[in-house]
Design a protein around this motif. Structure first.
Motif, PDB file in Angstrom:
ATOM      1  N   ARG A 136    -114.646 -48.624 -43.363  1.00 47.94           N
ATOM      2  CA  ARG A 136    -115.751 -49.325 -44.014  1.00 47.94           C
ATOM      3  C   ARG A 136    -115.236 -50.475 -44.877  1.00 47.94           C
ATOM      4  O   ARG A 136    -115.834 -51.541 -44.924  1.00 47.94           O
ATOM      5  CB  ARG A 136    -116.557 -48.336 -44.871  1.00 47.94           C
ATOM      6  CG  ARG A 136    -117.449 -47.414 -44.038  1.00 47.94           C
ATOM      7  CD  ARG A 136    -118.209 -46.452 -44.935  1.00 47.94           C
ATOM      8  NE  ARG A 136    -117.389 -45.332 -45.361  1.00 47.94           N
ATOM      9  CZ  ARG A 136    -117.637 -44.595 -46.433  1.00 47.94           C
ATOM     10  NH1 ARG A 136    -118.660 -44.892 -47.222  1.00 47.94           N
ATOM     11  NH2 ARG A 136    -116.867 -43.573 -46.739  1.00 47.94           N
ATOM     12  N   CYS A 138    -112.301 -52.138 -44.596  1.00 52.78           N
ATOM     13  CA  CYS A 138    -111.750 -53.185 -43.732  1.00 52.78           C
ATOM     14  C   CYS A 138    -112.884 -54.008 -43.122  1.00 52.78           C
ATOM     15  O   CYS A 138    -112.791 -55.230 -43.028  1.00 52.78           O
ATOM     16  CB  CYS A 138    -110.884 -52.556 -42.646  1.00 52.78           C
ATOM     17  SG  CYS A 138    -109.969 -53.739 -41.654  1.00 52.78           S
ATOM     18  N   ASP A 139    -113.965 -53.360 -42.735  1.00 53.31           N
ATOM     19  CA  ASP A 139    -115.131 -54.072 -42.206  1.00 53.31           C
ATOM     20  C   ASP A 139    -115.769 -54.949 -43.275  1.00 53.31           C
ATOM     21  O   ASP A 139    -116.105 -56.105 -43.027  1.00 53.31           O
ATOM     22  CB  ASP A 139    -116.184 -53.071 -41.695  1.00 53.31           C
ATOM     23  CG  ASP A 139    -115.851 -52.569 -40.302  1.00 53.31           C
ATOM     24  OD1 ASP A 139    -114.976 -53.170 -39.658  1.00 53.31           O
ATOM     25  OD2 ASP A 139    -116.459 -51.576 -39.871  1.00 53.31           O
ATOM     26  N   HIS A 144    -112.253 -56.085 -39.751  1.00 52.86           N
ATOM     27  CA  HIS A 144    -112.640 -55.280 -38.584  1.00 52.86           C
ATOM     28  C   HIS A 144    -111.453 -54.854 -37.739  1.00 52.86           C
ATOM     29  O   HIS A 144    -111.468 -54.996 -36.520  1.00 52.86           O
ATOM     30  CB  HIS A 144    -113.634 -56.039 -37.695  1.00 52.86           C
ATOM     31  CG  HIS A 144    -114.823 -56.548 -38.436  1.00 52.86           C
ATOM     32  ND1 HIS A 144    -115.841 -55.725 -38.870  1.00 52.86           N
ATOM     33  CD2 HIS A 144    -115.159 -57.789 -38.846  1.00 52.86           C
ATOM     34  CE1 HIS A 144    -116.750 -56.442 -39.500  1.00 52.86           C
ATOM     35  NE2 HIS A 144    -116.359 -57.697 -39.510  1.00 52.86           N
ATOM     36  N   THR A 147    -111.009 -48.468 -36.627  1.00 52.82           N
ATOM     37  CA  THR A 147    -112.176 -47.783 -36.081  1.00 52.82           C
ATOM     38  C   THR A 147    -111.900 -46.288 -35.990  1.00 52.82           C
ATOM     39  O   THR A 147    -110.757 -45.860 -36.092  1.00 52.82           O
ATOM     40  CB  THR A 147    -112.521 -48.316 -34.668  1.00 52.82           C
ATOM     41  OG1 THR A 147    -113.626 -47.569 -34.147  1.00 52.82           O
ATOM     42  CG2 THR A 147    -111.338 -48.172 -33.714  1.00 52.82           C
ATOM     43  N   ASN A 167    -106.451 -58.521 -35.885  1.00 47.57           N
ATOM     44  CA  ASN A 167    -107.372 -58.636 -37.007  1.00 47.57           C
ATOM     45  C   ASN A 167    -106.782 -58.173 -38.331  1.00 47.57           C
ATOM     46  O   ASN A 167    -107.221 -58.585 -39.393  1.00 47.57           O
ATOM     47  CB  ASN A 167    -108.630 -57.807 -36.743  1.00 47.57           C
ATOM     48  CG  ASN A 167    -109.538 -58.462 -35.736  1.00 47.57           C
ATOM     49  OD1 ASN A 167    -109.144 -59.436 -35.106  1.00 47.57           O
ATOM     50  ND2 ASN A 167    -110.733 -57.941 -35.597  1.00 47.57           N
TER      51      ASN A 167
ATOM     52  N   SER B  56    -117.704 -56.052 -33.510  1.00 44.24           N
ATOM     53  CA  SER B  56    -116.251 -56.176 -33.535  1.00 44.24           C
ATOM     54  C   SER B  56    -115.656 -55.387 -32.375  1.00 44.24           C
ATOM     55  O   SER B  56    -116.224 -54.398 -31.908  1.00 44.24           O
ATOM     56  CB  SER B  56    -115.689 -55.680 -34.865  1.00 44.24           C
ATOM     57  OG  SER B  56    -115.687 -54.269 -34.903  1.00 44.24           O
ATOM     58  N   GLN B  59    -115.140 -51.817 -33.223  1.00 41.79           N
ATOM     59  CA  GLN B  59    -116.336 -50.977 -33.123  1.00 41.79           C
ATOM     60  C   GLN B  59    -116.648 -50.655 -31.668  1.00 41.79           C
ATOM     61  O   GLN B  59    -117.017 -49.535 -31.313  1.00 41.79           O
ATOM     62  CB  GLN B  59    -117.519 -51.692 -33.770  1.00 41.79           C
ATOM     63  CG  GLN B  59    -118.715 -50.770 -33.930  1.00 41.79           C
ATOM     64  CD  GLN B  59    -119.985 -51.509 -34.348  1.00 41.79           C
ATOM     65  OE1 GLN B  59    -119.959 -52.704 -34.636  1.00 41.79           O
ATOM     66  NE2 GLN B  59    -121.083 -50.798 -34.378  1.00 41.79           N
TER      67      GLN B  59
END
Ligand code: SF4
Ligand code: SF4
Ligand code: FES
Lengths: 251, 162, 86
Positions: A136, A138-139, A144, A147, A167, B56, B59
């Motif tokens: 969360r 990093c987003d 991003h 995951t 990224n 992303s 994701q």
């Protein structure tokens, strides 16, 4: 709109849309938590912040970090039911993070010192409790890179295809927010190793000390529209340069 | 001849064009479409899809790995699935699986080196009356025996080699 | 010469903070670190042109002078009353 309700008998006021945990803390009522951070949206992952919410005839045990406050509810943070369920959740977390001081402390505060469950810890994040704070954050920062991977007992935190990510800028915020501090970051005087890759630091133009990673600087400069030389010197050399400037003006 | 599906970026683009750009809600549909054409989800396809949908890449990968049905390594031209549900199980499904594993020389979940077969097991397809059941490229083959399965695989192998 | 935080009107630290963790306390006028909002990215440390932002590597948080909530201890301790808070 304002809502009014009670927490452990204390009358409190809050804005509609606020989360219960934030309101409680503002009023000095402590509720333990692991996956909550004010900089990101709550997702209710760790299940430690349980409270009892009574509304009319209904009583529920729920996570307070992502519970939207309602008018007239009666919140209890320390009932036998709350304690029982929190202890169980902590026992489960203990199987995930057997070596985490934070988890162990919280668990023993709930009377849990050992776990009956099979250990579920995994490499290379042996104490990860899958709270997704790293993801969360990093987003939120706009990188991003991280995951969740898979699901159920095979769920992990990682990078797509387990390959170093373009990224990732090497800011190490993911480690900073990680409740169990389980993300590996290794700094040398010139490089930072994190998430399977090495990032070069910018070295202070004056003393050569590491400032931030090059990628992090490039991101910040384009994101915030900063001058190119913004991160050319370290904080210590900035301090002494500023002192000299001041001194020359004063004396 | 190599059976590795060559990455066809034009094909990927054309699949993506069928979905509205920037529509993140189409994510799972896009994954399905990509896999239907490519037989697996290669990294490049996920990157392109993420760009197209405005989510992303991380994701995209996270969602894809959430589902058992998506694959990230090249898969066989033919997919052989053995039902291991209770009914099939008591009627000898484990022996079917063993036979297939031996014939194809892969473990369940794997793909043969020549990329001709992928072998899988499922926990029940709801066709218990037909059990034990093998599903070959989507076709249900009931009352299967190790010998019948072995023959079938051999035939398919011969055909594929031509 | 040591310089402490100037509590700049246009503070560089607050400008670079991606988490909104550096905000002015309207009562004391000081820029404060909201520890619960800081994600420990380290961008503010080298952003301050006076070198007054610090990153606590143990806590992994930004730390800075907050004027001790309005009554700076440094001023109270100065033996020569050279420090004065106005
Ligand atoms: S170090 Fe990389 S993964 Fe961690 S928060 Fe920063 S960009 Fe994200
Ligand atoms: S690595 Fe840390 S922050 Fe990320 S999910 Fe695991 S415990 Fe949470
Ligand atoms: S803090 Fe609420 S579930 Fe983790």
């Amino acid at each position: 709109m304002t809502v009014q309700f009670t927490i452990d008998g204390l009358e409190v006021k809050a804005k509609e849309g606020e989360h219960l945990l934030d309101v409680a803390r503002r009023h000095g009522i402590d509720i333990p938590s692991l996956c909550h951070h004010e900089a990101v949206e709550p997702i209710g992952a760790c299940r430690v912040c349980l409270v009892e919410v009574r509304s009319g005839q209904k009583t529920t045990i729920t996570t307070s970090c992502n519970f939207l406050v309602e008018d007239g509810i009666e919140v209890h943070t320390d009932t036998a039911e709350v304690r029982k369920h929190r202890a169980m959740n902590l026992e489960l977390l203990l199987a995930r993070a057997p070596k985490s001081d934070v988890v162990r402390k919280l668990a023993s505060a709930s009377g849990v010192t050992r776990t009956r469950f099979e250990p579920l810890a995994y490499e290379p994040l042996p104490n990860c409790i899958l709270c997704e704070l790293c993801v969360r954050t990093c987003d939120m920062l706009g990188h991003h890179a991280l995951t969740t991977v898979g699901r159920g007992d095979k769920k992990r935190i990682g990078l797509p295809f387990n390959k170093p990510s373009d990224n990732c800028v090497g800011c190490a915020s993911c480690l900073s927010v990680c409740p169990t501090q389980c993300i590996s970051v290794k700094d040398t005087p010139t490089q930072r190793a994190i998430w399977g890759q090495k990032h070069d630091f910018i070295l202070c133009k004056v003393c050569g000390a590491p400032v931030i990673t090059k990628k992090h600087r490039d991101f910040a400069i384009s994101e915030k529209g900063l001058p190119e030389d913004y991160y050319d010197t370290c904080e210590k050399c900035k301090q002494s340069a500023a002192s000299k400037r001041f001194a020359s003006v004063v004396w | 001849m190599s059976r590795t599906p060559k990455l066809d970026k034009k094909l990927i683009s054309s699949i993506l064009q069928q979905h509205k750009a920037g529509d993140a809600s189409a994510l799972v549909n896009v994954l399905h479409d990509l896999q239907a054409h490519l037989r697996y989800l290669p990294q490049e396809a996920l990157e392109m899809a993420a760009d197209h949908l405005g989510v992303s890449y991380a994701q995209m990968y996270g969602v894809a790995t959430f589902y058992e049905g998506f694959h990230f390594k090249p898969r066989g031209e033919h997919v052989v699935t053995i039902c291991m549900g209770t009914a099939c199980h008591v009627r000898g499904a484990p022996r079917l699986l063993e036979q297939a594993e031996r014939d194809l020389n892969v473990e369940s979940g794997g793909t043969t080196k020549d990329l001709m077969f992928s072998l899988e097991q499922v926990n029940c397809v709801g066709a218990c009356a037909l059990g034990p059941l093998a599903i070959v490229d989507g076709t249900y083959k009931g009352s299967m025996t190790p010998a019948k399965l072995s023959n079938l695989l051999k035939k398919m192998h011969k055909k594929g080699k031509k | 010469m040591q310089i402490t935080c100037l509590q700049c009107v246009e503070a560089a630290c607050a400008k670079v903070c991606p988490a909104g963790a550096l905000v002015r306390n309207e009562e004391t006028g000081a820029i404060e670190v909201l520890a619960n909002r800081c994600v420990g990215c380290g961008l503010c440390e080298a952003a301050c042109p006076f070198g007054h932002m610090h990153f606590d590597t143990q806590l992994r948080l930004a730390v800075k002078c907050d004027l001790c909530g309005g009554t700076p201890t440094c001023a109270a301790f100065c033996p020569h009353d050279a420090l004065e808070i106005r």
